[in-house]
Design a protein around this motif. Sequence first.
Motif, PDB file in Angstrom:
ATOM      1  N   LYS A 109       0.840  -1.206   0.000  1.00 22.78           N
ATOM      2  CA  LYS A 109       0.000   0.000   0.000  1.00 22.78           C
ATOM      3  C   LYS A 109       0.871   1.250   0.000  1.00 22.78           C
ATOM      4  O   LYS A 109       2.001   1.227   0.525  1.00 22.78           O
ATOM      5  CB  LYS A 109      -0.870   0.016   1.263  1.00 22.78           C
ATOM      6  CG  LYS A 109      -1.871  -1.114   1.281  1.00 22.78           C
ATOM      7  CD  LYS A 109      -2.613  -1.100   2.597  1.00 22.78           C
ATOM      8  CE  LYS A 109      -3.352  -2.385   2.808  1.00 22.78           C
ATOM      9  NZ  LYS A 109      -3.826  -2.569   4.138  1.00 22.78           N
ATOM     10  N   ASN A 110       0.327   2.349  -0.563  1.00 18.10           N
ATOM     11  CA  ASN A 110       1.044   3.629  -0.493  1.00 18.10           C
ATOM     12  C   ASN A 110       0.667   4.353   0.803  1.00 18.10           C
ATOM     13  O   ASN A 110      -0.096   3.815   1.625  1.00 18.10           O
ATOM     14  CB  ASN A 110       0.781   4.481  -1.733  1.00 18.10           C
ATOM     15  CG  ASN A 110      -0.680   4.874  -1.858  1.00 18.10           C
ATOM     16  OD1 ASN A 110      -1.437   4.741  -0.896  1.00 18.10           O
ATOM     17  ND2 ASN A 110      -1.073   5.339  -3.023  1.00 18.10           N
ATOM     18  N   SER A 111       1.187   5.596   0.968  1.00 16.44           N
ATOM     19  CA  SER A 111       0.952   6.276   2.251  1.00 16.44           C
ATOM     20  C   SER A 111      -0.525   6.596   2.479  1.00 16.44           C
ATOM     21  O   SER A 111      -0.958   6.789   3.608  1.00 16.44           O
ATOM     22  CB  SER A 111       1.798   7.545   2.331  1.00 16.44           C
ATOM     23  OG  SER A 111       1.648   8.262   1.128  1.00 16.44           O
TER      24      SER A 111
ATOM     25  N   ILE B  32      -3.865   0.258  -2.407  1.00 14.93           N
ATOM     26  CA  ILE B  32      -2.982  -0.819  -2.890  1.00 14.93           C
ATOM     27  C   ILE B  32      -2.349  -0.390  -4.203  1.00 14.93           C
ATOM     28  O   ILE B  32      -3.042   0.017  -5.137  1.00 14.93           O
ATOM     29  CB  ILE B  32      -3.767  -2.131  -3.060  1.00 14.93           C
ATOM     30  CG1 ILE B  32      -4.221  -2.624  -1.687  1.00 14.93           C
ATOM     31  CG2 ILE B  32      -2.933  -3.200  -3.759  1.00 14.93           C
ATOM     32  CD1 ILE B  32      -5.179  -3.784  -1.715  1.00 14.93           C
ATOM     33  N   THR B  33      -1.018  -0.474  -4.255  1.00 16.81           N
ATOM     34  CA  THR B  33      -0.323  -0.089  -5.495  1.00 16.81           C
ATOM     35  C   THR B  33       0.199  -1.319  -6.221  1.00 16.81           C
ATOM     36  O   THR B  33       0.288  -1.335  -7.434  1.00 16.81           O
ATOM     37  CB  THR B  33       0.867   0.836  -5.187  1.00 16.81           C
ATOM     38  OG1 THR B  33       1.709   0.164  -4.236  1.00 16.81           O
ATOM     39  CG2 THR B  33       0.418   2.171  -4.637  1.00 16.81           C
TER      40      THR B  33
END
Length: 664
Positions: free
Chosen positions: A261-263, A267-268
């Motif tokens: 996950k990014n900040s 979900i990336t």
Amino acid sequence: MRDDKKKCVQAEEELEALRHKVSELEQALQDRRARDARSDSVDDLSRQIFYNIGQGVAVYEAVDNGRDFVFKDINKSSEKIERLRRDAVVGRSVREIFPRVKEFGLFEVFQRVWKTGKPEHHPVSRYKDHRITGWRDNYVFKLPGGEIVAVYDDVTREKQFEERLKIISKAVEQSPVAVVITDHEARIEYVNPKFTELTGYTLDEVLGENPRVFKSGSMSPDFYENLWKTIASGKDWSGEFLNKKKNGEPYWEEANILPVKNSDGAITNYVAIKTDVTEKKKMWGELVASKEKAEEGERLKSCFLANISHEIRTPMNGILGFSALLKEPRLSGEEREQYIELIHESGKRMLSIINNLIDLSRIEAGELTLSPITANLNDIIEHIHDSFAGQATEKGLSFTAEKGLTNEESLIVVDEVRIIQILSHLLGNAIKYTESGAVSFGYRKTGDMLEFSVKDTGIGIPWEHQSTIFERFRKVSLDVTGADQGAGLGLSLSKKFVEMMGGIMRLESTPGKGSHFTFTIPFKGFLKSKAKQGKDGSEKLYAFPPGFTILVVDDDSISRLLLKGVLSGQQVEVILAENGKEAVEKIEKEPSIRVVLMDMKMPVMNGYEATSRIKEIRPDLPVIAQTAFADPGERETAKKAGCDVVLAKPINPQQMLHEIQRHI
Ligand code: ADP
């Protein structure tokens, strides 16, 4: 008056010029003031920028004609980065504050910039001394006043991150497990070399693809649905798949799929870590199977022991019980005979069990070998038929035998004892398990094989037992109190004998209708030129050349006579010797001796030593040993001594003649 006026005008003019000058000067002063005010504010701005900028800035003054550089000023960021106080460095040499500045490479840059006046970039490098360690990225330039300025960034964190990334990507590249990274829509972005090794797909081939290309089609849609639900909700998933490689080969993988996950918590990517567990699964399966087999074996063994004990006790009961009854003086002659018959039957039953057990242990020890001889198969069939006819008739069964070859053709080389043993066992079972109808047996020739058959119309064998019935200790009913008691050894032994002879044994059975056992053995016809059949067809006359001499060595006079008797019927010369020493002497004197029949246990000189000596004198002379096999290693010792064949006592004359034929 005129002159005064003139002077007055002149003075006015001069005054005017002075006024003009003053106003000019005032203007110039004003301009200057304005200019000064402006310049003050620029200096102040520069100073503000200098002190507060996020990059470190250090100003140096060249001393000693550029041989050293002394701190003139440093800004706040520089104080923070280098953990220094401005007043502690101003006026001190750069080499004093940063003792490794030369090794760092920056000192040289200072000198060049000071000399040439051209700005330079000192790319990211690592500085380390006893006090401070870090990565710095420097821009160096020269001020018009000759000062050197270094503007720099502390890139230690970025560098550490980069280094860590390098290590991690190396670990992923070299990883012994396969790694697949996809974007948030499951499009493959990266696969590591292990993945390529495992599946055969390179990164180029799968880039942008959905991992569904690896599906084997063996997993249920629910399985995938559950997987996607889990990872799309941000949770890790682990489990096993059956996937397929590029070449179509299926393989089992153990996978952990982790959402990244990014900040913002979105979900990336998905990272899948996969291990090939095909071998592990196979080994596990084998392990479970062998464990089950071992447990089954254990169960069969205890059942077998219970059976064996029962099987031995039953005839022993018969023998002991009826022999005790025989002592009874008031018994009638008929009763006495009946008891003796029962004791005899029980004895036979005991013997058969003991023989089966001995055969089995010899097979397992790899000690049991076949003893093929020339035999008439039709005689064997007739003999067996006669032996079982009584039992079959007693049960009201029709009992027939079929011979597939003429008497002449049926002269074959075979282990007669084992053929009789197999057929007798199959027939014994057939009659035992058939209450009405027919039992038939026989053989026929098919190609290079002889196919034997034993057929009954009895109870048959349940389907579920047909594949295991040839395993040792295996009985349809494992209940020791059941009626069909037996050790469960006969069929497995029979099958082993057939296989040792180069054939196969099969079973066809319909429960309730009957069983049909068949087995094959290679057909080895006996060469007619080598043997002639006796008048009655039972005794075989072997063709020995005229004057063929055999040396019979035995310390026992009865054995010597017996052998002489057997051989005299074959038109050969027989010389006798009572011990090994005498045998060696006879060999030295009689070159006409063509074969030696050697007993092994004798006084003066035993058979082993005599054979070694004889082989020294005449290495090609065949020596046929006869032994009682009292010790387990006897066959080996006899072979080592030079014996060509080792026969078991009591000697089977047909086998002995056959072996003599084979060795001349
Ligand atoms: P055993 O030495 O106890 O007779 P076998 O190995 O000969 O054992 O036979 C194993 C089992 O196979 C027997 O206990 C019996 O249940 C079954 N069986 C063998 N032959 C027949 C047959 N002709 N008809 C029915 N059952 C048979």
